[in-house]
Design an enzyme around this catalytic site. Structure first.
Site, PDB file in Angstrom:
ATOM      1  N   GLY A  38       0.818  -1.098  -0.113  1.00 20.91           N
ATOM      2  CA  GLY A  38       0.110  -0.194  -0.092  1.00 20.91           C
ATOM      3  C   GLY A  38       0.968   1.030  -0.098  1.00 20.91           C
ATOM      4  N   GLY A 217      17.376   8.720 -13.456  1.00 22.29           N
ATOM      5  CA  GLY A 217      17.633  10.174 -12.227  1.00 22.29           C
ATOM      6  C   GLY A 217      16.361  10.046 -12.010  1.00 22.29           C
ATOM      7  CG  ASP A 244       5.021   4.537  -2.703  1.00 23.63           C
ATOM      8  OD1 ASP A 244       4.355   5.074  -2.988  1.00 23.63           O
ATOM      9  OD2 ASP A 244       5.246   2.813  -2.170  1.00 23.63           O
TER      10      ASP A 244
END
Length: 297
Positions: A38, A217, A244
């Site tokens: 998640g 990058g 994330d």
């Protein structure tokens, strides 16, 4: 400073495939493992492993999957506030992992879409001016807007990752201080990419835009400057959770140094994401506490 991440929590089920299925086709795959996932939870885990005091606020159902989620979260150095949604099942992500490490993800959002500001108000009552609020695209439009507005009234810094892309995001930019987008998200939300996409978003409210470009990058753009940081060379095994990891590591670098986003924060984030993509899985692929300490030292 405390980071509050309000988002989804899910159990990730990975299937390794040679190609993605087409409509009407059945294909063979290999079980690639189960893990905590998640987007909100991924960001909270990395942020906490970096040493930033972190509170994860996430909705779950009243089911066995929620028990598994609690078991996984108990191993992480964060404060977890799991909110039980009466009429929803805990969310799950099915990840199709290709041989080159790329992936396609299908995520249920039954619990995430049920969350509202009233569910999290008690938890956010401990937030203070200067604390960080991190959101992603898995909550409902009403919850996302209401939480961002509430964070603004407190004086929190708001950071947003518009993934998965939703139509209502165009109305949120005035409530966001920092946005992290990949190339596809930038294209979908602005109709363009690169510096043009960043300039478009800056004109609508955010003070800083970070564009993640995979093997090319990342670029940090604000109203004064544009900073490009190359990717780290590594063997890509699985890109799940890389964005994330990047977002959490960049914001943690700033928080720990008491700085705004800068080149060093992006360099730290690139290094952390390179570790994640070099391993299979989600949470188990993230840099460890000691690895993040070495990067951020």
């Amino acid at each position: 400073m405390r980071a509050y991440i309000v988002g989804n929590v899910a159990i990730d089920e990975t299937i390794a495939v040679s190609e993605l299925p087409v409509i009407g086709a059945s294909i063979l795959g290999n079980a690639g493992g189960s893990d905590l996932g998640g987007k909100g939870t991924n960001q909270a885990v990395v942020m906490a492993r970096c040493g930033v005091p972190t509170t994860l606020v996430a909705p779950v159902g009243r089911d066995a999957r929620a028990d598994t989620i609690r078991h996984y979260l108990a191993d992480e150095p964060l404060r977890s506030e799991l909110i039980e949604m009466e009429d929803a099942s805990s969310d799950v992500s099915i990840i199709f992992r290709l041989p080159g490490g790329e992936n396609a993800i299908v995520t249920t959002t039954e619990s995430a879409q049920s969350l509202s500001l009233s569910d999290v108000g008690r938890i956010l009552s401990t937030a203070r001016p200067g604390d960080l609020m991190m959101l992603q695209g898995n909550l409902s439009d009403h919850a996302t807007r209401d939480i961002l507005e509430h964070a603004r009234t407190i004086g929190m810094v708001t950071a947003f990752n518009p993934s998965p892309v939703r139509a209502y995001f165009s109305d949120l930019w005035g409530l966001i201080d920092i946005a992290f987008l990949n190339k596809g998200e930038a294209q979908a939300l602005t109709g363009t990419t690169g510096r043009d996409a960043a300039e478009y978003l800056l004109s609508r409210g955010p003070r800083e835009i970070v564009l993640t470009l995979g093997g090319d990058g990342a670029t940090l753009v604000n109203r004064r400057d544009s900073i490009e940081v190359p990717a780290r060379a590594c063997d890509v095994m699985d890109t799940t959770g890389a964005g994330d990891t990047f977002m959490a590591a960049a914001l943690a670098s700033c928080a720990l140094r008491g700085q705004r986003l800068d080149r060093l924060a992006i360099e730290h984030a690139v290094a952390a994401a390179a570790i994640t993509v070099s391993r299979h899985g989600t949470r188990k692929a993230f840099p460890t506490i000691s690895e993040l300490e070495a990067i951020l030292r």
